[in-house]
Design an enzyme around this catalytic site. Sequence first.
Site, PDB file in Angstrom:
ATOM      1  N   HIS A   1       0.834  -1.202   0.000  1.00  0.00           N
ATOM      2  CA  HIS A   1       0.000   0.000   0.000  1.00  0.00           C
ATOM      3  C   HIS A   1       0.877   1.264   0.000  1.00  0.00           C
ATOM      4  O   HIS A   1       0.725   2.136  -0.853  1.00  0.00           O
ATOM      5  CB  HIS A   1      -0.923  -0.039   1.227  1.00  0.00           C
ATOM      6  CG  HIS A   1      -1.835   1.137   1.359  1.00  0.00           C
ATOM      7  ND1 HIS A   1      -3.176   1.092   1.058  1.00  0.00           N
ATOM      8  CD2 HIS A   1      -1.594   2.416   1.764  1.00  0.00           C
ATOM      9  CE1 HIS A   1      -3.724   2.279   1.271  1.00  0.00           C
ATOM     10  NE2 HIS A   1      -2.781   3.106   1.708  1.00  0.00           N
ATOM     11  N   GLU A   2       1.809   1.324   0.939  1.00  0.00           N
ATOM     12  CA  GLU A   2       2.668   2.513   1.027  1.00  0.00           C
ATOM     13  C   GLU A   2       3.572   2.632  -0.202  1.00  0.00           C
ATOM     14  O   GLU A   2       3.815   3.731  -0.697  1.00  0.00           O
ATOM     15  CB  GLU A   2       3.504   2.486   2.312  1.00  0.00           C
ATOM     16  CG  GLU A   2       2.685   2.603   3.604  1.00  0.00           C
ATOM     17  CD  GLU A   2       1.751   3.810   3.641  1.00  0.00           C
ATOM     18  OE1 GLU A   2       2.122   4.880   3.128  1.00  0.00           O
ATOM     19  OE2 GLU A   2       0.635   3.682   4.186  1.00  0.00           O
TER      20      GLU A   2
ATOM     21  N   HIS B   1       1.652   4.351  -2.920  1.00  0.00           N
ATOM     22  CA  HIS B   1       1.642   5.818  -2.763  1.00  0.00           C
ATOM     23  C   HIS B   1       2.953   6.414  -3.285  1.00  0.00           C
ATOM     24  O   HIS B   1       2.968   7.398  -4.007  1.00  0.00           O
ATOM     25  CB  HIS B   1       1.538   6.216  -1.286  1.00  0.00           C
ATOM     26  CG  HIS B   1       0.160   6.114  -0.715  1.00  0.00           C
ATOM     27  ND1 HIS B   1      -0.939   6.708  -1.285  1.00  0.00           N
ATOM     28  CD2 HIS B   1      -0.286   5.516   0.421  1.00  0.00           C
ATOM     29  CE1 HIS B   1      -2.001   6.453  -0.535  1.00  0.00           C
ATOM     30  NE2 HIS B   1      -1.644   5.731   0.504  1.00  0.00           N
TER      31      HIS B   1
ATOM     32  N   ASP C   1      -7.526   7.762   2.741  1.00  0.00           N
ATOM     33  CA  ASP C   1      -7.030   8.215   1.435  1.00  0.00           C
ATOM     34  C   ASP C   1      -8.188   8.612   0.547  1.00  0.00           C
ATOM     35  O   ASP C   1      -8.153   9.630  -0.144  1.00  0.00           O
ATOM     36  CB  ASP C   1      -6.294   7.078   0.706  1.00  0.00           C
ATOM     37  CG  ASP C   1      -5.018   6.660   1.431  1.00  0.00           C
ATOM     38  OD1 ASP C   1      -4.478   7.478   2.191  1.00  0.00           O
ATOM     39  OD2 ASP C   1      -4.577   5.524   1.215  1.00  0.00           O
TER      40      ASP C   1
END
Length: 270
Positions: free
Chosen positions: A71-72, A75, A148
């Site tokens: 996930h990170e 980003h 988000d």
Amino acid sequence: VDLAEIAARTPGFAGADLANIVNEAALLAARKGRDTVEDQDFSEAIDRVVAGLEKKSRILSGLEKERVAYHESGHAIVGEVLAPSERVTKISIIPRGVAALGYTMQLPTEDRYLLTESELHGKLAALLGGRAAEEVVFGELSTGAANDLSRATEIARAMVVDYGMSRKIGPVSMAKERRPSFLPGDYGGGREVGDRTADEIDDEIKSLVERAAERARETLTKNRAVLEALAKGLIESEHLEGAELRKILDGVRVAGIKDPYRELEETAAK
Ligand code: ZN
């Protein structure tokens, strides 16, 4: 301590934030029994001020940790490719603050007072990058992307109603849109927006967010190898920054990814 480096990691911070960081760093050094403040103290102090305290008690399971790592990384990669006026300086999958299971620090390369339309499209996509990574890698979403999504929706709404960036709604501020007026004789100071316009606004917000999500997925699919390398690095060491992070991120492929701003201009010109 390298002041230039600290300055580079804190553009846009107010004086009070900086004072806070210096205090935190001094406290951290004192707690470790040192009488000088070192780079690592500043680094931790910046994280604390930006993202809150480390939550050592919040232990992620192996699978959750893997998901947060992807996930990170999502980003970071989408930000790096589509929002290049900001630089990814750190990624961490150590839970911090009230809700964050991980975070990606992306800072402007200089103080900014204006954002262009294409920069906002890029920011939107970067915000949706975490969610997109989960879709691309795991084939399904998790609850981790709720914040988000709400921030992305806020930006998209501002683009449509405050900045007049929707070609369909046009260059009209709808900022007072649907502001209720409860007081007799108070018309809320804004325009009345009919149901039809309100629906159009919602459609435009939805289409901005959808398009950004698609670009985020496309970016990650094209950069799958970098996504794997970043996530692997994060699972191993829980955070990446500096030269180590740069080495991986510099491998991103930027070419051939759609630019929604250009696309809009082209469709408008046809
Ligand atoms: Zn996220």
